[in-house]
Design an enzyme around this catalytic site. Structure first.
Site, PDB file in Angstrom:
ATOM      1  N   LYS A  82       5.183  -3.203  -7.436  1.00  0.00           N
ATOM      2  CA  LYS A  82       6.744  -2.687  -6.845  1.00  0.00           C
ATOM      3  C   LYS A  82       7.240  -2.935  -5.842  1.00  0.00           C
ATOM      4  CE  LYS A  82       4.804   1.501  -5.633  1.00  0.00           C
ATOM      5  NZ  LYS A  82       3.905   1.800  -5.760  1.00  0.00           N
ATOM      6  N   ARG A 100       5.685  10.006  -3.006  1.00  0.00           N
ATOM      7  CA  ARG A 100       5.203  10.180  -3.356  1.00  0.00           C
ATOM      8  C   ARG A 100       3.706  12.004  -4.116  1.00  0.00           C
ATOM      9  NH1 ARG A 100       3.779   4.821  -1.719  1.00  0.00           N
ATOM     10  NH2 ARG A 100       1.785   4.313  -1.964  1.00  0.00           N
ATOM     11  N   ARG A 133      -4.068  -9.820  -3.100  1.00  0.00           N
ATOM     12  CA  ARG A 133      -2.772  -9.878  -2.597  1.00  0.00           C
ATOM     13  C   ARG A 133      -3.075 -10.693  -1.339  1.00  0.00           C
ATOM     14  NH1 ARG A 133       0.222  -4.284  -2.983  1.00  0.00           N
ATOM     15  NH2 ARG A 133      -1.157  -3.373  -2.113  1.00  0.00           N
ATOM     16  N   ARG A 159      -4.405  -6.906   3.391  1.00  0.00           N
ATOM     17  CA  ARG A 159      -4.549  -5.641   4.479  1.00  0.00           C
ATOM     18  C   ARG A 159      -5.096  -5.077   3.972  1.00  0.00           C
ATOM     19  NH1 ARG A 159       0.964  -3.014   0.308  1.00  0.00           N
ATOM     20  NH2 ARG A 159      -0.646  -1.339   1.127  1.00  0.00           N
ATOM     21  N   ARG A 191      -7.109   5.151  -3.978  1.00  0.00           N
ATOM     22  CA  ARG A 191      -5.502   5.045  -4.049  1.00  0.00           C
ATOM     23  C   ARG A 191      -4.894   5.183  -5.068  1.00  0.00           C
ATOM     24  NH1 ARG A 191      -4.009  -0.837  -1.286  1.00  0.00           N
ATOM     25  NH2 ARG A 191      -1.988  -0.208  -2.382  1.00  0.00           N
TER      26      ARG A 191
END
Ligand code: AMP
Length: 212
Positions: free
Chosen positions: A15, A88, A122, A155, A166
């Protein structure tokens, strides 16, 4: 383009990367609640300190905190926008309806196996927030941002354990929004598998097709 677009997809579905590029090409304002919250954490604001507890645990930040951020950004905004990471849950979607119209909801569809791989590889820039992937989009120099020279980091919520939480939260709270927008006839489902460019063109074509 004047469209008001919501981008839906599990964590790691791409996203953020796609949102940035879509906003450049379609001249939309990008509003990412994840980025806004991470900025608040970096700035050490009271909201940032409160939000961090939830983010580090892979949970949703309470609606009242996030809604304040969104209202501030969306109200009075001229032209189109793209929301990355908001809404969300159904409460947030209803609240959004109260302040603006949504023209399209784009769902990026990927499998879970791919997600965990994407997320653990990531890396993000501490300074400007640019996002890299060690295999699909590596920086030119290891650990250094191509855009601003800032330091790249992982992160804190990108650890495997937090990613699993998540994903669970996504399935329970966010996925119902797919039906919410489908019933309204504004859902566009896009296959999120493949390279960044390939997926980008799929989304861009779908948006153009829908806007006609
Ligand atoms: P993201 O960058 O979109 O993956 O968001 C990172 C984290 O920020 C999420 O796991 C949540 O803890 C929090 N967050 C981002 N957007 C929202 C939202 N709309 N509602 C609640 N929490 C959010």
């Amino acid at each position: 383009m004047d469209a008001r677009i919501v981008l839906l997809g599990a964590p790691g579905s791409g996203k953020g990367t796609q949102a940035k590029r879509l906003c450049e090409e379609f001249d939309l304002t990008l509003i990412s609640t994840g980025d806004l919250l991470r900025q608040a954490v970096r700035d050490n604001t009271p909201l940032g300190a409160e939000a961090k507890r939830y983010m580090d645990a892979g949970k949703l930040v309470p609606d009242e905190l996030v809604i304040g951020l969104i209202k501030e950004k969306v109200e009075g905004l001229e032209g189109g926008f793209l929301l990355d990471g908001f809404p969300r849950n159904l409460e947030q979607a209803r609240m959004l309806d109260g302040i603006t119209n949504v023209d399209m909801a784009v769902e990026l569809d990927v499998d879970e196996e791919m997600i965990v791989d994407r997320i653990v590889k990531r890396r993000s820039c501490r300074q400007c927030g640019e996002v890299y992937h060690l295999a699909a989009r590596p920086p030119k120099t290891a650990d250094v941002c191509d855009q601003c020279g800032g330091e790249l980091y992982q992160r804190t919520d990108d650890s495997e354990e937090t990613v699993r939480e998540r994903l669970k939260v996504y399935h329970e709270r966010t996925q119902p929004l797919v039906d919410f927008y489908k019933e309204r006839g504004i859902l566009i489902k896009v296959d999120g598998r493949g390279g960044i460019d390939e997926v980008y063109h799929r989304i861009a074509d779908a948006i153009r097709g829908f806007a006609k």
